[in-house]
Design a protein around this motif. Structure first.
Motif, PDB file in Angstrom:
ATOM      1  N   VAL A 139      55.573  47.871  18.833  1.00 43.45           N
ATOM      2  CA  VAL A 139      56.305  49.125  18.981  1.00 43.45           C
ATOM      3  C   VAL A 139      55.523  50.253  18.312  1.00 43.45           C
ATOM      4  O   VAL A 139      55.485  51.375  18.813  1.00 43.45           O
ATOM      5  N   GLU A 140      54.870  49.949  17.204  1.00 44.58           N
ATOM      6  CA  GLU A 140      54.069  50.960  16.523  1.00 44.58           C
ATOM      7  C   GLU A 140      52.956  51.486  17.433  1.00 44.58           C
ATOM      8  O   GLU A 140      52.743  52.693  17.539  1.00 44.58           O
ATOM      9  N   SER A 141      52.251  50.591  18.110  1.00 47.07           N
ATOM     10  CA  SER A 141      51.168  51.047  18.987  1.00 47.07           C
ATOM     11  C   SER A 141      51.721  51.818  20.183  1.00 47.07           C
ATOM     12  O   SER A 141      51.112  52.797  20.633  1.00 47.07           O
ATOM     13  N   ILE A 199      66.855  53.187  19.021  1.00 46.59           N
ATOM     14  CA  ILE A 199      68.124  52.462  19.074  1.00 46.59           C
ATOM     15  C   ILE A 199      67.949  50.949  18.985  1.00 46.59           C
ATOM     16  O   ILE A 199      68.628  50.279  18.203  1.00 46.59           O
ATOM     17  N   ARG A 200      67.049  50.399  19.769  1.00 48.15           N
ATOM     18  CA  ARG A 200      66.916  48.938  19.817  1.00 48.15           C
ATOM     19  C   ARG A 200      66.023  48.375  18.726  1.00 48.15           C
ATOM     20  O   ARG A 200      66.059  47.183  18.442  1.00 48.15           O
ATOM     21  N   CYS A 201      65.205  49.225  18.134  1.00 46.89           N
ATOM     22  CA  CYS A 201      64.282  48.743  17.114  1.00 46.89           C
ATOM     23  C   CYS A 201      64.706  49.233  15.724  1.00 46.89           C
ATOM     24  O   CYS A 201      65.238  48.480  14.922  1.00 46.89           O
ATOM     25  N   VAL A 202      64.506  50.501  15.465  1.00 46.03           N
ATOM     26  CA  VAL A 202      64.740  51.047  14.127  1.00 46.03           C
ATOM     27  C   VAL A 202      66.199  50.890  13.697  1.00 46.03           C
ATOM     28  O   VAL A 202      66.478  50.432  12.590  1.00 46.03           O
ATOM     29  N   ALA A 203      67.133  51.257  14.558  1.00 46.38           N
ATOM     30  CA  ALA A 203      68.553  51.183  14.195  1.00 46.38           C
ATOM     31  C   ALA A 203      69.017  49.756  13.944  1.00 46.38           C
ATOM     32  O   ALA A 203      70.016  49.539  13.257  1.00 46.38           O
ATOM     33  N   ASN A 204      68.295  48.792  14.469  1.00 45.77           N
ATOM     34  CA  ASN A 204      68.636  47.385  14.251  1.00 45.77           C
ATOM     35  C   ASN A 204      67.811  46.747  13.145  1.00 45.77           C
ATOM     36  O   ASN A 204      67.797  45.523  12.999  1.00 45.77           O
ATOM     37  N   GLY A 205      67.104  47.574  12.387  1.00 44.38           N
ATOM     38  CA  GLY A 205      66.366  47.067  11.234  1.00 44.38           C
ATOM     39  C   GLY A 205      65.064  46.369  11.568  1.00 44.38           C
ATOM     40  O   GLY A 205      64.478  45.696  10.729  1.00 44.38           O
ATOM     41  N   ARG A 206      64.592  46.521  12.797  1.00 42.97           N
ATOM     42  CA  ARG A 206      63.315  45.913  13.179  1.00 42.97           C
ATOM     43  C   ARG A 206      62.172  46.812  12.756  1.00 42.97           C
ATOM     44  O   ARG A 206      62.290  48.027  12.742  1.00 42.97           O
ATOM     45  N   GLY A 207      61.039  46.222  12.468  1.00 42.72           N
ATOM     46  CA  GLY A 207      59.900  46.972  11.971  1.00 42.72           C
ATOM     47  C   GLY A 207      58.895  47.339  13.046  1.00 42.72           C
ATOM     48  O   GLY A 207      59.055  46.993  14.224  1.00 42.72           O
ATOM     49  N   PRO A 208      57.819  48.002  12.633  1.00 38.06           N
ATOM     50  CA  PRO A 208      56.797  48.472  13.566  1.00 38.06           C
ATOM     51  C   PRO A 208      56.016  47.351  14.244  1.00 38.06           C
ATOM     52  O   PRO A 208      55.389  47.576  15.272  1.00 38.06           O
ATOM     53  N   ALA A 209      56.077  46.140  13.714  1.00 37.62           N
ATOM     54  CA  ALA A 209      55.359  45.015  14.325  1.00 37.62           C
ATOM     55  C   ALA A 209      56.167  44.346  15.441  1.00 37.62           C
ATOM     56  O   ALA A 209      55.683  43.422  16.087  1.00 37.62           O
ATOM     57  N   THR A 210      57.365  44.841  15.698  1.00 34.14           N
ATOM     58  CA  THR A 210      58.194  44.308  16.776  1.00 34.14           C
ATOM     59  C   THR A 210      57.454  44.440  18.103  1.00 34.14           C
ATOM     60  O   THR A 210      56.808  45.452  18.370  1.00 34.14           O
TER      61      THR A 210
END
Length: 148
Positions: free
Chosen positions: A20-22, A54-65
């Motif tokens: 997700v970061e890239s 919404i699907r990443c940050v708000a759910n506590g997932r990090g940049p490596a998702t």
């Protein structure tokens, strides 16, 4: 006019296995809010800045998702030979701001945005698309319970 006459051809892609970061960095580099996701020369999804929020940050997932974990798999698209007016109407009905453009072999050949349609002087289709996209989605309250 046909979509191929106004679409953006140089489409940047991400892979489902990219992070997700890239994807976010690529969005920043090209100043776009969405990227098509391709695998084995096929369109398999779209990732938007909203998906990341919404699907990443708000759910506590990090940049490596992985992109595959937050992308939208159901992708609406149009074909390069479609009339601009028809695509604009479809975008309005489905409340979409951009669509991937495919050729007859269902290969990604471009992307068309509401801005592309609005910039087309020969067609007055952007108004209809914008009216559909701008319809309220329901009751919204950003002021929170304290304001009630």
């Amino acid at each position: 006019m046909k979509i191929f006459e106004i679409m953006t051809r140089d489409v940047k892609l991400v892979s489902p296995d990219d992070t997700v970061e890239s994807a976010a960095k690529r969005m920043g580099e090209i100043d776009a809010g969405a990227l098509p996701v391709a695998e084995n020369d096929r369109l398999v999804g779209m990732i938007t800045d909203r998906d990341i929020a919404i699907r990443c940050v708000a759910n506590g997932r990090g940049p490596a998702t992985k992109v595959r974990d937050v992308m939208s798999e159901e992708v609406k698209y149009c074909f390069e030979e479609e009339d601009i007016e028809d695509v604009a109407e479809n975008m309005g009905e489905q409340r979409l701001r951009r669509l991937p453009v495919l050729n007859d072999d269902k290969r990604l050949v471009g992307i068309v945005s509401l801005g592309d349609i609005a910039a087309c002087e020969e067609v007055d289709a952007s108004g209809e698309a914008l009216r559909g996209i701008s319809q309220p989605g329901g009751l919204h309250n950003q002021s929170g319970p304290a304001a009630q």
